[in-house]
Write a protein that holds these residues in place. Structure first.
Motif, short mmCIF file in Angstrom:
data_model
loop_
_atom_site.label_atom_id
_atom_site.label_comp_id
_atom_site.label_asym_id
_atom_site.label_seq_id
_atom_site.Cartn_x
_atom_site.Cartn_y
_atom_site.Cartn_z
N ASP A 104 10.58 48.01 11.46
CA ASP A 104 9.21 48.40 10.47
C ASP A 104 8.00 47.72 11.15
OD1 ASP A 104 7.69 49.21 8.39
OD2 ASP A 104 8.70 48.00 6.95
N ASN A 105 7.36 48.76 11.52
CA ASN A 105 6.07 48.08 12.21
C ASN A 105 5.04 47.74 11.25
OD1 ASN A 105 6.31 51.42 11.88
ND2 ASN A 105 4.01 51.16 11.82
N HIS A 106 4.95 48.38 9.83
CA HIS A 106 4.23 48.01 8.74
C HIS A 106 4.68 46.60 8.14
CE1 HIS A 106 2.34 52.05 8.79
NE2 HIS A 106 3.46 52.48 8.78
N ASN A 152 0.65 50.38 18.09
CA ASN A 152 0.80 52.03 17.82
C ASN A 152 1.39 52.65 19.08
OD1 ASN A 152 1.02 54.36 16.06
ND2 ASN A 152 -1.06 54.99 16.45
N VAL A 153 2.43 52.23 19.60
CA VAL A 153 2.98 52.95 20.79
C VAL A 153 4.10 53.51 20.48
CG1 VAL A 153 4.36 50.49 21.32
CG2 VAL A 153 3.96 52.25 23.34
N GLY A 154 4.45 54.85 21.15
CA GLY A 154 5.54 55.50 20.94
C GLY A 154 5.54 56.86 21.85
N PRO A 155 6.63 57.77 21.73
CA PRO A 155 6.74 58.70 22.93
C PRO A 155 5.61 59.67 22.44
CG PRO A 155 8.74 58.14 21.87
CD PRO A 155 7.83 57.62 21.04
N LEU A 167 8.80 39.39 29.07
CA LEU A 167 9.56 39.76 27.92
C LEU A 167 8.88 40.77 26.98
CD1 LEU A 167 12.53 39.34 26.31
CD2 LEU A 167 10.89 37.83 24.87
N PHE A 168 9.42 41.84 26.70
CA PHE A 168 8.83 43.05 25.81
C PHE A 168 9.92 43.66 24.67
CE2 PHE A 168 10.45 45.27 29.35
CZ PHE A 168 10.74 46.38 29.14
N THR A 169 9.16 44.07 23.82
CA THR A 169 10.31 44.63 22.79
C THR A 169 10.18 46.24 22.96
OG1 THR A 169 8.57 44.58 21.06
CG2 THR A 169 10.25 42.72 21.14
N ALA A 170 11.17 46.98 22.46
CA ALA A 170 11.07 48.60 22.30
C ALA A 170 12.01 48.73 21.15
CB ALA A 170 11.54 49.04 23.62
N SER A 171 11.92 49.85 20.32
CA SER A 171 12.69 50.49 19.54
C SER A 171 12.69 51.85 19.31
CB SER A 171 12.35 49.76 18.21
OG SER A 171 13.17 49.90 17.12
N ASP A 172 13.77 52.51 18.53
CA ASP A 172 13.78 53.82 18.59
C ASP A 172 12.57 54.56 18.01
OD1 ASP A 172 16.01 52.70 17.99
OD2 ASP A 172 16.88 54.13 16.56
N PHE A 173 11.88 53.90 16.99
CA PHE A 173 10.63 54.19 16.31
C PHE A 173 10.05 53.19 15.46
CE2 PHE A 173 14.06 57.19 14.80
CZ PHE A 173 14.58 56.45 13.74
N GLY A 174 8.85 53.36 14.77
CA GLY A 174 8.58 52.58 13.69
C GLY A 174 9.06 53.19 12.33
N ARG A 175 8.50 52.85 11.23
CA ARG A 175 9.16 53.27 10.07
C ARG A 175 7.78 53.61 9.34
NH1 ARG A 175 14.39 52.67 10.24
NH2 ARG A 175 14.65 53.34 8.32
N GLY A 197 4.92 56.06 15.68
CA GLY A 197 4.55 54.84 16.40
C GLY A 197 4.89 53.67 15.93
N ALA A 198 4.94 52.55 16.55
CA ALA A 198 5.40 51.30 16.33
C ALA A 198 4.35 50.31 17.09
CB ALA A 198 6.74 51.07 16.47
N HIS A 199 4.47 49.14 16.49
CA HIS A 199 3.77 47.68 17.06
C HIS A 199 4.96 46.90 17.93
CE1 HIS A 199 0.68 49.38 14.54
NE2 HIS A 199 1.02 48.62 13.54
N HIS A 200 4.67 46.50 19.12
CA HIS A 200 5.48 45.91 19.79
C HIS A 200 5.22 44.58 20.31
CE1 HIS A 200 8.84 48.46 19.61
NE2 HIS A 200 8.14 49.59 19.68
#
Length: 451
Positions: free
Chosen positions: A50-52, A123-126, A352-360, A374-377
């Motif tokens: 959850d990016n928010h 706010n990064v995403g595919p 080191l960096f994070t990634a995830s399916d998506f934000g929420r 989009g999400a924040h990493h």
């Protein structure tokens, strides 16, 4: 030991030994301690973080908008998301009067941010091309396939393609390092402690698995009076057959068996002194990565890419109870890994960096949130331009030009740009990056995450 126990122990161990392309693994020349070592470490957060509730508005006007939308959910948190409980971070001047903070359970990461060791990638995403809510409503936008699907978006983050993809971008980066002479074909250049093989699979790069800090070991051999005989059997040593498939399988098994022995011998033969890691699964995975980095010279590695993972982020319900625990575990792992790299003198050599399916979604569904985009990493390391925010953090409100519905953020920074910046730091040439990420040219400059 009875027959059933023997078969269970033996077959499980052999099944765990990976099929690897190890042709040149044992022929590498010894890495000099002064050679230019670099490593990427990805933490994949399965389920959609959850990016928010990761980067939270901190100026009063923005905070009030955010908390009003999420008021019902926020009332269920044990550690309240009140302004005085948040962990503030200094925002770049381009955000004007807007201020930001991290969730209370991410206070360690916030401190690392303030120390210039961590940055936020916002706010990064595919993406296939830049787009907006207006273009989506008009049905003129070219969108990634199967948005909001867990399996497909995990695969898209790792490879640029939906489920069923063959190669991941980190594996292709390692292939490129081999092609540029910055890396030799190697067994231990792409390592995972989790089920995230796709990210580090390439044409010439095969994931190597470690579990509980070591390579697969056939411990049952030690129970026998003549262990060499059983060892020869499990390693397919001297297997004679005219069947070409059997020959190939036997060769793979033998190479995997020898690679596992090499890895474990290097680990047991090296004294590695590290700070104490928390007892959480994600921290223990990063401890294993730290120990593996510490034996890089014995493994003859100049470039390495690691993947670790944690699940549980699909917080459709019970978010107030589950998310803080996940954030606390992530926070402790970050802090411990930073200390470990400092201890090894490799802070500026490991990112080191994070990634995830998506934000929420910003909107809530009662006691949870739904699939976003989009999400924040986070990105951390001594080489990173720390203490800043790359990309954008859209306003915490609904129905703006970057809202795909319900507060699903339309990304303003593509995964291609994020990944290309990491590849650029490893030493990949611009032309090669554009081949690996064919949509890169549509997004302008690669963000310079590094000093």
């Amino acid at each position: 030991m009875n027959r059933r126990s023997f078969l269970k122990a033996g077959s499980a161990s052999v099944a765990a030994a990976p099929f690897l392309n190890l042709a040149d693994a044992l022929a590498n020349t010894q890495v000099n301690a002064n050679d230019d070592y670099k490593a990427l470490v990805c933490i994949f957060l399965y389920g959609g973080m959850d990016n928010h509730d990761t980067v939270i508005p901190y100026d009063l006007a923005s905070y009030n908008k955010w908390s009003n939308i999420r008021s019902t959910l926020l009332s269920g948190y044990t550690t309240k998301r009140t302004l005085d409980n948040l962990a503030p971070i200094t925002a770049p001047s381009r955000f004007g009067s807007r201020q930001f903070a991290l969730a209370p359970e991410l206070s360690g990461i916030a401190q690392l941010y303030q120390q210039g060791k961590v940055s936020v990638v916002g706010n990064v995403g595919p993406l296939l091309e830049p787009t907006s809510a207006e273009a989506i409503r008009a049905e003129t936008a070219r969108l990634p396939a199967r948005l909001f699907s867990h399996n497909d978006q995990q695969s898209t983050w790792m490879s640029g393609k939906t489920e069923g993809a063959q190669f991941g971008w980190a594996g292709l980066l390692n292939d490129a390092l081999i092609g540029q002479g910055l890396q030799t074909p190697s067994t231990f250049s792409a390592i995972t402690t989790a089920d995230a093989d796709l990210l580090i699979t390439g044409n010439n790069t095969t994931p190597y698995h470690i579990n509980d800090g070591q390579a697969a070991t056939i411990n049952v051999i030690d129970f026998f009076d003549e262990p060499d005989v059983l060892s020869a059997h499990f390693s397919a040593l001297g297997h004679q057959t005219n069947n070409l498939v059997e020959q190939d399988v036997a060769a793979h098994i033998n190479r995997a068996y020898n690679a596992n022995k090499q890895f474990n011998a290097a680990l047991s033969g090296t004294t590695v002194s590290l700070p104490t890691f928390p007892a959480t699964p994600i921290a223990k995975q990063l401890e294993a990565v730290s120990k593996t980095i510490a034996i890089r010279e014995q493994l003859n590695e100049k470039r390495q890419i690691f993947v670790v993972a944690m699940g549980g982020f699909d917080t459709h319900s019970g978010q107030a109870q589950s998310l803080p625990k996940l954030q606390s575990a992530l926070d402790g792992a970050f802090v411990a890994f930073d200390a470990a790299m400092q201890n090894l003198g490799l802070s500026d050599k490991v990112t080191l960096f994070t990634a995830s399916d998506f934000g929420r979604t910003l909107a809530i569904n009662g006691d949870g949130t739904d699939h976003g985009w989009g999400a924040h990493h986070f990105v951390m390391g001594g080489a990173v331009q720390g203490g800043t925010i790359f990309g954008d953090i859209p306003e915490s409100e609904l129905d703006h030009q970057l809202d795909a519905g319900g507060g699903r953020l339309i990304p303003t920074l593509s995964v291609d740009q994020y990944a290309a910046s990491l590849g650029q730091w490893l030493g990949i040439e611009q032309g090669t990056l554009e081949t690996i990420f064919p949509n890169l040219i549509k997004f302008g400059e690669i963000p310079n995450l590094f000093k």
